[in-house]
Design an enzyme around this catalytic site. Structure first.
Site, PDB file in Angstrom:
ATOM      1  N   SER A 153       0.823  -1.204   0.000  1.00 39.17           N
ATOM      2  CA  SER A 153       0.000   0.000   0.000  1.00 39.17           C
ATOM      3  C   SER A 153       0.862   1.262   0.000  1.00 39.17           C
ATOM      4  O   SER A 153       1.719   1.427  -0.858  1.00 39.17           O
ATOM      5  CB  SER A 153      -0.951  -0.045   1.200  1.00 39.17           C
ATOM      6  OG  SER A 153      -2.017   0.867   1.043  1.00 39.17           O
TER       7      SER A 153
ATOM      8  N   ASP B 260     -10.148  -4.892  -5.096  1.00 42.75           N
ATOM      9  CA  ASP B 260      -9.506  -4.127  -4.031  1.00 42.75           C
ATOM     10  C   ASP B 260     -10.243  -2.803  -3.891  1.00 42.75           C
ATOM     11  O   ASP B 260     -10.232  -1.975  -4.807  1.00 42.75           O
ATOM     12  CB  ASP B 260      -8.029  -3.897  -4.386  1.00 42.75           C
ATOM     13  CG  ASP B 260      -7.249  -3.163  -3.301  1.00 42.75           C
ATOM     14  OD1 ASP B 260      -7.883  -2.533  -2.432  1.00 42.75           O
ATOM     15  OD2 ASP B 260      -6.010  -3.216  -3.345  1.00 42.75           O
TER      16      ASP B 260
ATOM     17  N   HIS C 250      -7.574  -5.795   0.000  1.00 42.96           N
ATOM     18  CA  HIS C 250      -6.395  -4.936  -0.068  1.00 42.96           C
ATOM     19  C   HIS C 250      -5.182  -5.532   0.650  1.00 42.96           C
ATOM     20  O   HIS C 250      -4.106  -4.945   0.616  1.00 42.96           O
ATOM     21  CB  HIS C 250      -6.749  -3.564   0.549  1.00 42.96           C
ATOM     22  CG  HIS C 250      -5.703  -2.513   0.342  1.00 42.96           C
ATOM     23  ND1 HIS C 250      -5.214  -2.169  -0.908  1.00 42.96           N
ATOM     24  CD2 HIS C 250      -5.040  -1.718   1.235  1.00 42.96           C
ATOM     25  CE1 HIS C 250      -4.305  -1.218  -0.771  1.00 42.96           C
ATOM     26  NE2 HIS C 250      -4.165  -0.918   0.515  1.00 42.96           N
TER      27      HIS C 250
END
Length: 267
Positions: free
Chosen positions: A99, A221, A249
């Site tokens: 991320s 996601d 995610h």
């Protein structure tokens, strides 16, 4: 040798094969800490030196090191990563980042490429906001609504966001684990960090990157649409995009075996 100050600041852990010629740095995303890599790192401990750390404001990083003024840009987090790499005298390390730490790693690699050899970016996004022809997945109104909810009832927001972001409704315990680490973040810090992340724009860094890069994206996601992964693949030379047979995610938590296989093939 890493200094006591840096070790404390980022809760740096060094594990695995300490004599290995190659190092893997695992960098976590928002709302988690280095324990998010527990299931993945085990596959690499025998053959690699493993470096893990917590971003300032998260996990067991030194809370006194956090300042919303200092950490109002991803560059500051990238500097922390470079401090760790420099003090450990890392050359050609592999970074596996999730991320927001994906873009933090890109910034760091562009600034001091000698420390790194390959990047594995999981659920990465250079910009979350839609911008003209660019589809990031979020409008400013949607983000403002999220900020408002975080401000008025942080713990209610945590419950909803953790479940949706994790996905995998057949495994609700995963969302609960994520909710637990989210709740441990001070609400004011969480809001400040979220604003920095969701309103960042690192697209100008992508063409500069000159390292072999593996992009790992799940089929579904909530934070990163498939178009974003394709955009990254188009704008990072020497990049390979792999769509994982996973959802949510956090595939390194929900489908660690799948992520491990992809990393092993790449490195």
């Amino acid at each position: 040798m890493i200094s006591a100050t840096t070790r404390k600041k980022n809760n740096v852990s060094i594990e695995g094969n300490l004599d290995a010629p190659q190092t893997i740095i695992f960098a976590h995303g928002f709302g988690t800490d280095q324990t998010a890599w527990d299931a993945v790192k085990e596959a690499f401990k025998a053959d690699y030196r493993i470096v893990l750390y917590d971003n300032v404001g998260a996990g067991a990083a030194d809370i006194n090191a956090y300042s919303p003024i200092k950490y109002n840009t991803l560059q500051t987090y990238a500097n922390d990563l470079l401090d760790i790499a420099s003090e450990l005298d890392l050359k050609g390390a592999i970074v596996v980042a999730h991320s927001v730490s994906s873009m933090i790693s890109v910034i760091a690699a562009n600034k001091s490429p000698e420390h790194f050899s390959k990047l594995v970016l999981v659920g990465a996004s250079p910009r979350y906001l839609n911008d003209g022809q660019y589809v990031g997945g979020f409008t400013q109104d949607a983000l403002d609504g999220m900020y408002e909810t975080m401000t008025t009832n942080y713990y209610a927001w945590v419950s909803g966001f953790s479940a949706v972001a994790m996905g995998n409704p057949d495994k609700p315990e995963l969302g609960e684990e994520f909710a637990k680490t989210l709740r441990e973040i001070r609400p004011d810090i969480a809001l400040a960090v979220v604003k920095v992340i969701f309103e960042s724009d690192v697209r100008n860094q992508l063409p500069v990157l000159n390292l072999p890069t593996l992009l790992l994206q799940t089929k579904e996601d909530i934070a990163v649409p498939g178009q974003v992964a394709a955009y990254l693949n188009d704008h990072i030379k020497n990049s390979v995009l792999q769509i994982l047979d996973a959802e949510g995610h956090f595939p390194h938590i929900s489908a660690p075996d799948t992520v491990i296989k992809s990393i092993q093939s790449f490195i």
